[in-house]
Design an enzyme around this catalytic site. Structure first.
Site, mmCIF file in Angstrom:
data_model
loop_
_atom_site.group_PDB
_atom_site.id
_atom_site.type_symbol
_atom_site.label_atom_id
_atom_site.label_comp_id
_atom_site.label_asym_id
_atom_site.label_seq_id
_atom_site.Cartn_x
_atom_site.Cartn_y
_atom_site.Cartn_z
ATOM 1 N N CYS A 1 0.765 -1.235 0.021
ATOM 2 C CA CYS A 1 0.157 -0.057 0.138
ATOM 3 C C CYS A 1 1.097 1.302 -0.099
ATOM 4 O O CYS A 1 2.124 1.301 0.123
ATOM 5 C CB CYS A 1 -0.984 -0.028 1.376
ATOM 6 S SG CYS A 1 -2.048 -1.541 1.511
ATOM 7 N N ARG B 1 1.144 1.333 -5.849
ATOM 8 C CA ARG B 1 1.813 0.395 -4.716
ATOM 9 C C ARG B 1 0.324 -0.153 -4.271
ATOM 10 O O ARG B 1 0.276 -1.294 -3.665
ATOM 11 C CB ARG B 1 2.365 1.149 -3.526
ATOM 12 C CG ARG B 1 3.522 1.932 -3.876
ATOM 13 C CD ARG B 1 3.884 2.750 -2.730
ATOM 14 N NE ARG B 1 4.318 1.781 -1.655
ATOM 15 C CZ ARG B 1 5.673 1.295 -1.288
ATOM 16 N NH1 ARG B 1 6.789 1.691 -2.321
ATOM 17 N NH2 ARG B 1 6.058 0.604 -0.303
ATOM 18 N N TRP C 1 -4.038 -1.801 -1.074
ATOM 19 C CA TRP C 1 -4.061 -3.104 -1.684
ATOM 20 C C TRP C 1 -4.480 -4.157 -0.772
ATOM 21 O O TRP C 1 -3.866 -4.374 0.437
ATOM 22 C CB TRP C 1 -2.480 -3.672 -2.224
ATOM 23 C CG TRP C 1 -2.416 -4.767 -3.115
ATOM 24 C CD1 TRP C 1 -2.789 -4.843 -4.419
ATOM 25 C CD2 TRP C 1 -1.984 -6.064 -2.618
ATOM 26 N NE1 TRP C 1 -2.589 -6.170 -4.632
ATOM 27 C CE2 TRP C 1 -2.043 -6.957 -3.629
ATOM 28 C CE3 TRP C 1 -1.703 -6.751 -1.191
ATOM 29 C CZ2 TRP C 1 -1.771 -8.450 -3.557
ATOM 30 C CZ3 TRP C 1 -1.272 -7.807 -1.200
ATOM 31 C CH2 TRP C 1 -1.442 -8.840 -2.337
ATOM 32 N N ASN D 1 0.637 0.353 6.508
ATOM 33 C CA ASN D 1 1.067 -0.610 5.526
ATOM 34 C C ASN D 1 1.665 -1.871 6.383
ATOM 35 O O ASN D 1 2.404 -1.765 7.361
ATOM 36 C CB ASN D 1 2.185 -0.046 4.667
ATOM 37 C CG ASN D 1 1.693 1.020 3.767
ATOM 38 O OD1 ASN D 1 0.444 1.374 3.540
ATOM 39 N ND2 ASN D 1 2.527 1.573 3.207
ATOM 40 N N GLY D 2 1.403 -2.920 5.746
ATOM 41 C CA GLY D 2 1.857 -4.268 6.311
ATOM 42 C C GLY D 2 0.785 -5.249 7.022
ATOM 43 O O GLY D 2 -0.248 -5.081 6.713
ATOM 44 N N GLU E 1 9.939 -15.253 -18.111
ATOM 45 C CA GLU E 1 9.567 -13.781 -18.075
ATOM 46 C C GLU E 1 8.542 -13.362 -18.747
ATOM 47 O O GLU E 1 7.826 -12.557 -18.668
ATOM 48 C CB GLU E 1 10.861 -13.074 -18.022
ATOM 49 C CG GLU E 1 10.852 -11.624 -17.931
ATOM 50 C CD GLU E 1 10.057 -10.876 -16.855
ATOM 51 O OE1 GLU E 1 9.726 -9.616 -16.675
ATOM 52 O OE2 GLU E 1 9.899 -11.434 -15.907
ATOM 53 N N LYS F 1 4.846 -11.899 -17.852
ATOM 54 C CA LYS F 1 4.331 -10.535 -18.108
ATOM 55 C C LYS F 1 3.245 -10.837 -19.094
ATOM 56 O O LYS F 1 2.232 -9.802 -18.713
ATOM 57 C CB LYS F 1 5.506 -9.787 -19.158
ATOM 58 C CG LYS F 1 6.683 -9.401 -18.721
ATOM 59 C CD LYS F 1 6.439 -8.213 -17.753
ATOM 60 C CE LYS F 1 7.450 -7.873 -16.744
ATOM 61 N NZ LYS F 1 7.456 -8.805 -15.550
ATOM 62 N N GLU G 1 0.503 -11.289 -16.183
ATOM 63 C CA GLU G 1 0.258 -10.256 -15.311
ATOM 64 C C GLU G 1 -0.570 -9.296 -15.973
ATOM 65 O O GLU G 1 -1.607 -8.488 -15.080
ATOM 66 C CB GLU G 1 1.790 -9.487 -15.222
ATOM 67 C CG GLU G 1 2.423 -10.120 -13.989
ATOM 68 C CD GLU G 1 3.944 -9.456 -13.664
ATOM 69 O OE1 GLU G 1 4.189 -8.901 -12.738
ATOM 70 O OE2 GLU G 1 4.532 -9.203 -14.734
ATOM 71 N N HIS H 1 7.549 -34.318 -22.390
ATOM 72 C CA HIS H 1 7.436 -34.640 -20.864
ATOM 73 C C HIS H 1 5.997 -33.986 -20.305
ATOM 74 O O HIS H 1 5.936 -34.097 -19.215
ATOM 75 C CB HIS H 1 8.435 -34.281 -20.282
ATOM 76 C CG HIS H 1 9.668 -35.011 -20.599
ATOM 77 N ND1 HIS H 1 9.959 -36.462 -20.368
ATOM 78 C CD2 HIS H 1 10.839 -34.710 -21.246
ATOM 79 C CE1 HIS H 1 11.109 -36.941 -20.986
ATOM 80 N NE2 HIS H 1 11.741 -35.766 -21.356
ATOM 81 N N LYS I 1 2.994 -2.975 -6.945
ATOM 82 C CA LYS I 1 4.290 -2.825 -7.326
ATOM 83 C C LYS I 1 5.296 -3.275 -6.376
ATOM 84 O O LYS I 1 6.188 -4.007 -6.478
ATOM 85 C CB LYS I 1 4.752 -1.158 -7.690
ATOM 86 C CG LYS I 1 5.923 -1.338 -8.059
ATOM 87 C CD LYS I 1 6.221 -1.811 -9.413
ATOM 88 C CE LYS I 1 7.639 -1.511 -10.208
ATOM 89 N NZ LYS I 1 7.949 -2.262 -11.312
#
Length: 608
Positions: free
Chosen positions: A2, A27, A74, A98-99, A481, A485, A488, A504, A603
């Site tokens: 946050c 954030r 968030w 935050n946290g 990656e 992306k 996301e 496999h 983020k």
């Protein structure tokens, strides 16, 4: 995850709070709110959704004050509702947090027994009631906060105001970033300097366990034992221009296109001075000469940078290298060899799992640590023996782009420096690596020039529910990656595999509706990759191949090829990152998703 901002001044701080929250929205963007002290009253406005909705409500309600705090959330504890949005208020005490407070259930029961009622599902409301309880028992705001944080277990950054003390704000931090901004006759707090850069560049970074009292006249900081202490003042080099979109539609697009410059800035020191240990700190030579292995700890995109680095470190430096997801490493009985260098990678320098993994590694006996980070003075670099900062500049888009490629550039430098210190690098080899780095920004720019072709591919991807990404060797992490992306920001389910693993299991998924993206550089594994591609075509799969200019194969039915610049050797993973970033970006555009603020993500991950 946050964002927090606060201000006290002789002027109206509401515009400062709202502008700060807009800059912190990356954030967290489930909800937003502000609380202000106006006279002897605390007023609050909260809204689910984006900061703009809350800002409109604040304007409609005529908010103005000289003291206030704000938050963009968030969601962790409790759903996305106005009741769960910050700030939380308890009898004239307003608080943002935050946290995660791990003992909130225990504290909640204690408070209920004392007669407190709860309006939200959050752990944060517990803190507000605890502070009020101590105020009711005679403590002032500073003392109340200092007492309460000793009762909390978990991670927090707090900012608190009270209608009974309209002349000050109190804040505290443990495990989550918080800084103080210094002005003339006005002062600020924030979880990120970007929130207050329009008001001041002078900042103090609070340390673990610090509390602070913020008034118009000044700032007092106290250590975990409540002793007043001086913390160093820093001058932030974040520019307002770096926080603006300019001619781009999204920050992600801007940051993709900033990569030639970001990489150029990151490698400037090695281009000027060569592969010297001092790139990683003043005593780096003594440390790096004695290590016998490397342990990399990271999360998300940074973890994929570490996977790429393993190939470089083992092939170039001849050292064993292991790479682990930080959130897994910190909870297992790990083997520790004090002769191994622990390397942590984090864009923000505040990633909680990575920070805790670093602490755990130290507790196991690891003596030598190196942080690779994009944010100076953040927590992980401060806890590390050696540091190398990427010079990517502010990265706002939630999906990391330029932070990843600059991390790769630094990790390559580390591999070469380690090789040099171990006597494994001839003068010609060193000159060759230096020349490859020198050409890298230009090669990345050439890859960016492929954007129009990739846009055409993106239109075909937009209607697909799934995708596979394939790579081999050095380029398997780039396939990982690319898949990350795409999922996301476009919300297409995407997975990556080493191309040799197709038979496999993953081959069972391949049909005409499954696009398969292949990273196919012109290296020693190219013929193997071609064989894997034939396996896909034989099952009716459609191939989208990123090949080098000098790769010897062309398009055919069901095989689409975009050629990146000629093969750039060992740095090829960095160049091949650009097309998969652009593919994800333009596919998300075609699907109409929120590119910079994808759902459920934020983020800076400062919670578990």
């Amino acid at each position: 995850m946050c964002g927090i901002v606060g201000a006290i001044a002789d002027r109206d701080v509401v515009p400062v709070l709202i502008e700060g929250l807009k800059r912190l929205e990356y954030r967290g963007y489930d909800s937003a709110g502000i609380a202000v002290v106006d006279g002897n009253e605390v007023s609050r406005v909260r809204r689910t959704g984006r900061v703009a909705e809350m800002a409109g409500a604040a304007e409609a309600e005529g908010f103005h004050a000289t003291l206030g705090i704000g938050h963009t959330r968030w969601a962790t504890h409790g759903g996305v509702t106005e009741a769960n949005a910050h700030p939380h208020i308890s009898h004239g005490v307003a608080l943002v947090h935050n946290g995660i407070i791990e003992n909130h259930d225990e504290q909640r029961e204690k408070l209920r027994a004392l007669g407190y009622e709860f309006e939200s599902q959050t752990d944060t409301e517990v803190i507000a009631h605890l502070i009020h309880h101590h105020l009711k028992n005679g403590a002032d705001l500073l003392a109340a906060v200092q007492q309460v944080v000793k009762e909390l277990e978990g991670a927090y950054a707090l900012a608190v105001v009270s209608r009974k003390e309209p002349h000050r704000m109190v804040c505290a931090r443990m495990g989550c970033p918080l800084l103080v901004g210094l002005g003339e006759g006005e002062n600020f707090i924030a979880s990120d300097v970007s929130a207050i850069i329009q008001a001041t560049r002078r900042v103090i970074f609070l340390e673990e366990g610090d509390t602070a009292e913020i008034t118009r006249a000044g700032v007092r900081v106290f250590d975990p034992q409540d002793n007043e202490i001086a913390r160093d003042e820093h001058l932030s080099d974040v520019s307002l221009a770096s926080l603006e979109l300019g001619p781009y539609r999204h920050f992600m697009q801007k940051e993709i296109h900033e990569q030639p410059r970001a990489i150029g800035d990151t490698i400037e020191a090695v281009i000027d001075g060569g592969f010297v240990p001092e790139l990683f700190g003043r005593n780096a030579e003594a440390v790096l000469k004695g290590i016998e292995g490397v342990q990399i700890l990271a999360c998300g995109t940074s973890y994929y940078a570490g996977l790429t680095a393993r190939y470089w470190i083992e092939a170039i430096a001849g050292l064993p290298c292991s790479v682990e997801i930080a959130s897994e490493y910190r909870y297992r009985d790990a083997y520790a060899d004090p002769r191994h260098l622990v390397v942590t990678i984090s864009q923000s320098g505040e990633t909680l799992d990575t920070m805790e993994a670093l602490k755990y590694a130290k507790s196991l006996g690891h003596e030598h640590t190196l942080s690779i980070c994009n944010v100076p003075e953040s927590a992980i670099p401060r806890a590390s023996e050696l540091v190398c900062y990427t010079r990517a500049g502010a990265e706002i888009g939630v999906a990391s782009t330029k932070a990843f490629t600059t991390q790769l550039a630094v990790l390559f430098q580390l591999a070469v420096v380690l090789a040099k210190l171990r006597g494994r690098l001839s003068a010609d080899e060193e000159a060759g690596h230096l020349d490859q780095l020198r050409q890298l920004p230009g090669s990345v720019q050439h890859a960016l020039n492929l954007e129009p072709q990739i846009m055409a591919w993106a239109e075909r991807f937009a209607g697909k529910p799934n995708a596979l990404f394939l790579g081999r060797g050095l380029h398997y992490p780039i396939a990982l990656e690319g898949a990350l992306k795409l999922k996301e920001i476009s919300y297409i389910h995407a997975e990556a595999y080493p191309a040799g693993e197709l038979k496999h299991g993953p081959l069972a998924l391949v049909d005409a509706e499954m696009p398969v993206v292949v990273i196919a550089p012109n290296d020693r594994l190219l013929e193997k990759v071609k064989s894997n591609m034939q396996e896909v075509r034989a099952r009716g799969g459609e191939l989208f191949v990123f090949a080098d200019q000098d790769s010897n194969f062309g398009e055919s039915e069901g095989v689409h090829v975009i050629r990146t610049p000629r093969h750039v050797g060992v740095l090829s993973p960095i160049v091949h990152t650009i097309p998969v970033q652009l593919l994800a970006y333009h596919t998300a555009l075609a699907r109409g998703t929120d590119v910079d603020k994808p759902r459920n993500l934020a983020k800076s991950v400062t919670v578990e």
